[in-house]
Motif scaffolding. Structure first.
Motif, PDB file in Angstrom:
ATOM      1  N   HIS A   9       1.020  32.840 -14.543  1.00 53.83           N
ATOM      2  CA  HIS A   9       1.326  33.480 -13.263  1.00 53.83           C
ATOM      3  C   HIS A   9       2.764  33.959 -13.211  1.00 53.83           C
ATOM      4  O   HIS A   9       3.062  35.051 -12.730  1.00 53.83           O
ATOM      5  N   GLU A  10       3.619  33.093 -13.733  1.00 56.60           N
ATOM      6  CA  GLU A  10       5.037  33.416 -13.705  1.00 56.60           C
ATOM      7  C   GLU A  10       5.306  34.679 -14.538  1.00 56.60           C
ATOM      8  O   GLU A  10       6.018  35.587 -14.112  1.00 56.60           O
ATOM      9  N   ALA A  11       4.674  34.763 -15.715  1.00 58.41           N
ATOM     10  CA  ALA A  11       4.876  35.931 -16.575  1.00 58.41           C
ATOM     11  C   ALA A  11       4.247  37.185 -15.958  1.00 58.41           C
ATOM     12  O   ALA A  11       4.774  38.291 -16.092  1.00 58.41           O
ATOM     13  N   LEU A  12       3.126  37.006 -15.279  1.00 60.24           N
ATOM     14  CA  LEU A  12       2.471  38.132 -14.606  1.00 60.24           C
ATOM     15  C   LEU A  12       3.406  38.736 -13.563  1.00 60.24           C
ATOM     16  O   LEU A  12       3.538  39.953 -13.433  1.00 60.24           O
ATOM     17  N   GLY A  17       4.999  42.330 -12.219  1.00 59.77           N
ATOM     18  CA  GLY A  17       5.200  42.371 -10.772  1.00 59.77           C
ATOM     19  C   GLY A  17       3.895  42.262 -10.010  1.00 59.77           C
ATOM     20  O   GLY A  17       3.804  42.635  -8.848  1.00 59.77           O
ATOM     21  N   TYR A  18       2.830  41.772 -10.655  1.00 65.38           N
ATOM     22  CA  TYR A  18       1.553  41.569  -9.979  1.00 65.38           C
ATOM     23  C   TYR A  18       1.493  40.138  -9.459  1.00 65.38           C
ATOM     24  O   TYR A  18       1.895  39.205 -10.140  1.00 65.38           O
ATOM     25  N   GLU A  26      -7.664  35.695 -15.638  1.00 67.71           N
ATOM     26  CA  GLU A  26      -6.948  34.426 -15.766  1.00 67.71           C
ATOM     27  C   GLU A  26      -7.596  33.512 -16.817  1.00 67.71           C
ATOM     28  O   GLU A  26      -6.899  32.931 -17.656  1.00 67.71           O
ATOM     29  N   GLU A  27      -8.922  33.423 -16.782  1.00 62.73           N
ATOM     30  CA  GLU A  27      -9.629  32.549 -17.722  1.00 62.73           C
ATOM     31  C   GLU A  27      -9.405  33.036 -19.155  1.00 62.73           C
ATOM     32  O   GLU A  27      -9.185  32.240 -20.064  1.00 62.73           O
ATOM     33  N   ILE A  28      -9.472  34.347 -19.328  1.00 60.29           N
ATOM     34  CA  ILE A  28      -9.317  34.901 -20.675  1.00 60.29           C
ATOM     35  C   ILE A  28      -7.903  34.642 -21.188  1.00 60.29           C
ATOM     36  O   ILE A  28      -7.699  34.169 -22.308  1.00 60.29           O
TER      37      ILE A  28
END
Ligand code: ADP
Ligand code: ZN
Length: 634
Positions: A9-12, A17-18, A26-28
C-alpha cells in the motif's frame, strides 16, 4: 493487515499516488512479491501492469531486477518513460540500444540497481542476453520474470508468436526466480495451453472479472458502412480519440482518407506501411488529442492510452477473444466509452473463406469455425451483449443496462421471422429444382420480392412457385433473415461456387415448423437509439474539438467555469511538458487527475499530494508549477 500488504500500500501511494488497489491486484501483488508464480487473467484495461511493476519495486532491494518480457518493442520507450516518471528505475534492451548503453545497463543490473528491464522475447533468447541474465542470476540480482501478453505463446490465442515458446527455458535455467504471466485473452482452452507451454501448471491462477462496465457495447448490421461510421463518430464522439478497425489494408487507407475529407482527424495504420510511418502515426495517436486511428489488427496491442473513447469495428473480426481484446482498448480510464461494431453477410463469408483456405489442419479449422459462430450469434442476438460476452469467458451476470440491446428494450423488440425464413429456404430449394444449379443471395431475394430483373427472366425464375411470395419484405429484412440462417447453420454460402446458397441439415426443423427463427429489429429500422438532437456540423479544427470537449464538461456540470479555466491551463502545461520529455501526455498526469486538481483547486503541496495519481516523484517534479497554475486566475 500483514506487513507485506502495508508495504505494498505504501509503495502504491508513494510511486503511483493511488489510494486503493483495483479488484484482484492486491492478492496478485502480495503473492508475487512473496516469491510465488502466477498466471493472471484480467481484461484489457483492468490494471495488469501494476501486478508485476509493484512486486518489482518491493523485491528490488533484496533481489534486484525484474525482467519484463513483452513483444511491444515500439512501446518500450514510453513504458520505461512512464516508470521513470513514477520514480522507478527502469530500462529496456532492444536493437535501438547502443553497445555503450547496453554495457552500462549490464553493470547496473549486476549491482542490483535496476528495478525493471523490458525486453522482447527474441532478444532475451540471444546468447548474449542469456549470458547477462546468467551473471545477474549468479549475483542473486534477478528478482522476477513477468511475461506480458502471454497468449502469444498459444496457437489458440489470436496472436501466436513462435519466440514465446522458447521461454519455457526460464524455470530450469533460473530456478527459484518467480514468474508471472499475464494476458487478457482467456478462454479455457487458451488458458491451459498457456500454463502448459510456459510450465506454469503449478502457478496460482488469478482470474479477474472480465467486465468493463464503463464500455457500452453496440452492434448493428451493415448497410452503408462508411456513413454509418461517420454518423456514429459525429453523433457520439466528435473530437475524441478512438480506433476504427477494418479488415484489409486497402480499406484502412480508403477509410482514413475519406474520414479526413469529412473533417475527422484520422490516421492509417497497417503492417504494409513502412516502419517509420507506423511509428510516427502511433506516436501521434498517443501524444495528440482527439485523433482517430484507422487500423488493421496490427495496431493496438499494448496501447495503454487511457482516454480512447471508442473502438469501432467496420468489419466483423474473427472471434470474440479478438473482438473483446480490441474493444477493451476503449475507456481504460474508467470514463464512459463505446465499443461499436458493424457486421454483414459479406463479413461472414469472408471470415469463413479465410478459415477454409488456411493451411491449418481440420481440427484447428473446426475450432475457428465455432469461434466465428459464437461471435456471429453475439451479433445476431437480441439479449444483453455483456451477459453473452462475459458468459463466453465463463462468467455469469445479469443484463447490464448499458448496451444497445438493454437500452433499446432488447427482447421486447424481437419478432418471429419463422415464416419469412421458411419462404427463403423454400425459395432456395425451388430455384435449384427449376434450374438444376444454385444461385446467390441477390437472385434469391429478387425472386422472393417478385422482381423481374433481366437475370430473373433469363433463368425463368418468375415461373417458380416462390416468385413474389415475400413481395412486402424489405431487402434489409431479408438480409437479416439470411444472415441468421447462415449463423444457425441452416444455409451455407458456398465460397467456391460464386457464393451460391445451399441448404444444410439445420434447415429441416425450420421448414417443418419445429424450430422458430427469432430476430431482433435492426436499429436502422426502428430508430431505437434516440440520442437527442444532433449537433450542427461545422468544419472542425483541433481547437474546436477541444472546445467541444470543454463545452461538454461545462454542460455536464462536472466542472464550473473557473475550474474549466484551470483545467485548460493545466492541460496546456501538460502538453508542453510531455512534448519536452518526448512522452505521451497521460504519462505526466491522467485527465482524471487534472480534472480533480481543477475542481478542488488545492492550495498547498500537502493538499495536492492527496489527489489520486500524484505520487512522490510527480509531486516533487511538478507540484510547485501545478500550484502556480491553479492560482493564476487570468
Ligand atoms: P492492462 O495492462 O490490464 O490493460 P493497465 O495496466 O494499462 O491495464 O491499467 C489500466 C489503467 O488503470 C492505467 O491507466 C493505470 O494507470 C490504471 N490503474 C491501474 N491500477 C490502478 C489503481 N489501483 N488505481 C487507479 N488506477 C489504476
Ligand atoms: Zn446489456
Amino acid at each position: 493487515m500483514h506487513t507485506q500488504n502495508l508495504e505494498a500500500h505504501e509503495a502504491l501511494m508513494r510511486h503511483w499516488g493511488y489510494t486503493e488497489f483495483r479488484a484482484g491486484q492486491e492478492e496478485i501483488v502480495s503473492h508475487v512479491a512473496g516469491g510465488g508464480d502466477a498466471l493472471v487473467l484480467m481484461p484489457t484495461g483492468g490494471g495488469k501492469s501494476l501486478c508485476y511493476q509493484l512486486p518489482a519495486v518491493l523485491r528490488q532491494a533484496a533481489h534486484g531486477t525484474a525482467v519484463v518480457v513483452s513483444p511491444l518493442i515500439a512501446l518500450m520507450q514510453d513504458q520505461v518513460g512512464a516508470m521513470q516518471e513514477l520514480g522507478i528505475d527502469a530500462a529496456f534492451l532492444n536493437s535501438t540500444v547502443g553497445l555503450e548503453d547496453a554495457r552500462d545497463l549490464e553493470q547496473r543490473m549486476l549491482s542490483g540497481a535496476v528495478t525493471l528491464l523490458y525486453i522482447a522475447p527474441e532478444r532475451l533468447l540471444t546468447a548474449r542476453s542469456l549470458a547477462l541474465l546468467d551473471a545477474v542470476h549468479a549475483a542473486g540480482k534477478l528478482s522476477l520474470f513477468a511475461i506480458d501478453e502471454a497468449h502469444c505463446v498459444s496457437q489458440w490465442g489470436h496472436d501466436f508468436r513462435p519466440d514465446y515458446r522458447a521461454l519455457n527455458v526460464l524455470p530450469s535455467r533460473y530456478a527459484g526466480v518467480p514468474r508471472i504471466a499475464l494476458t487478457a485473452t482467456a478462454d479455457s482452452r487458451t488458458r491451459s495451453d498457456i500454463a502448459e507451454r510456459l510450465s506454469l501448471q503449478a502457478a496460482h491462477q488469478f482470474v479477474a472479472s472480465f467486465d468493463r462496465p464503463n464500455i457500452r457495447y453496440a452492434i448493428a448490421s451493415k448497410t452503408d458502412g462508411r456513413n454509418q461510421l461517420l454518423k456514429f463518430l459525429l453523433d457520439e464522439h466528435e473530437g475524441e480519440a478512438g480506433i476504427v478497425y477494418a479488415l484489409s489494408r486497402k480499406k484502412v487507407e480508403e477509410t482514413a482518407a475519406w474520414l479526413c475529407e469529412q473533417g475527422v482527424d484520422a490516421l492509417p495504420y497497417h503492417a504494409g506501411l513502412s516502419a517509420d510511418v507506423r511509428q510516427r502515426n502511433q506516436a501521434r495517436f498517443l501524444r495528440e488529442d482527439g485523433l482517430t486511428m484507422v487500423a488493421t489488427i496490427a495496431f493496438g496491442m499494448g496501447i495503454d492510452k487511457p482516454d480512447v473513447r471508442f473502438v469501432a469495428h467496420l468489419d466483423m473480426p474473427k472471434n470474440i477473444e479478438g473482438y473483446y481484446q480490441e474493444t477493451g482498448r476503449a475507456g481504460r480510464d474508467g470514463e464512459p466509452a463505446s465499443a461499436w461494431m458493424l457486421y454483414g453477410l459479406q463479413d461472414v463469408i469472408l471470415q469463413r473463406r479465410m478459415i477454409d483456405e488456411s493451411p491449418a489442419d481440420d481440427a484447428y479449422k473446426a475450432v475457428q469455425r465455432d469461434k466465428l459462430d459464437a461471435l456471429l450469434s453475439l451479433a445476431e442476438g437480441h439479449d444483453c451483449r455483456r451477459v453473452r460476452l462475459l458468459a463466453y469467458f465463463g462468467e455469469a451476470s445479469t443484463p447490464c443496462g448499458n448496451c444497445d440491446n438493454c437500452l433499446g428494450g432488447g427482447a421486447s423488440e424481437q419478432w418471429d421471422a419463422t415464416e419469412l425464413a421458411q419462404k427463403l429456404l423454400s425459395c432456395v430449394v425451388r430455384i435449384r429444382q427449376h434450374s438444376g444449379i444454385s444461385f446467390g443471395a441477390g437472385q434469391v431475394m429478387d425472386v422472393l420480392r417478385g422482381k423481374r430483373t433481366p437475370k430473373v427472366e433469363q433463368f425463368g425464375h418468375d415461373q417458380v412457385s416462390t416468385f413474389g411470395i415475400a413481395a412486402d419484405a424489405s431487402e434489409v429484412t431479408l438480409r437479416t433473415v439470411l444472415r441468421q440462417l447462415v449463423a444457425v447453420g441452416a444455409l451455407r454460402v458456398d465460397a467456391d461456387a460464386f457464393n451460391t446458397l445451399a441448404l444444410e441439415p439445420a434447415a429441416k426443423p425450420i421448414l417443418k415448423g419445429e424450430q422458430k427463427v427469432l430476430l431482433r429489429q435492426a436499429a436502422s429500422e426502428t430508430g431505437k437509439r434516440e440520442r437527442g438532437p444532433r449537433r450542427e456540423r461545422t468544419p472542425r479544427t483541433r481547437e474546436s474539438s477541444s472546445a467541444t470537449k470543454l463545452a461538454a464538461l461545462e454542460a455536464s456540470g462536472e466542472l464550473n467555469a473557473e475550474a474549466i479555466q484551470r483545467f485548460e491551463r493545466l492541460r496546456q502545461w501538460r502538453t508542453e511538458t510531455a512534448k519536452a520529455a518526448n512522452l505521451p501526455p497521460y504519462v505526466i498526469f491522467h485527465d482524471s487527475t487534472l480534472k480533480t486538481i481543477a475542481q478542488i483547486a488545492p492550495q498547498s503541496m500537502d493538499a495536492l499530494s492527496s489527489i489520486s495519481g500524484i505520487g512522490e516523484r510527480k509531486l516533487q517534479a511538478y507540484g510547485e508549477r501545478v500550484l502556480e497554475l491553479v492560482l493564476d486566475q487570468n
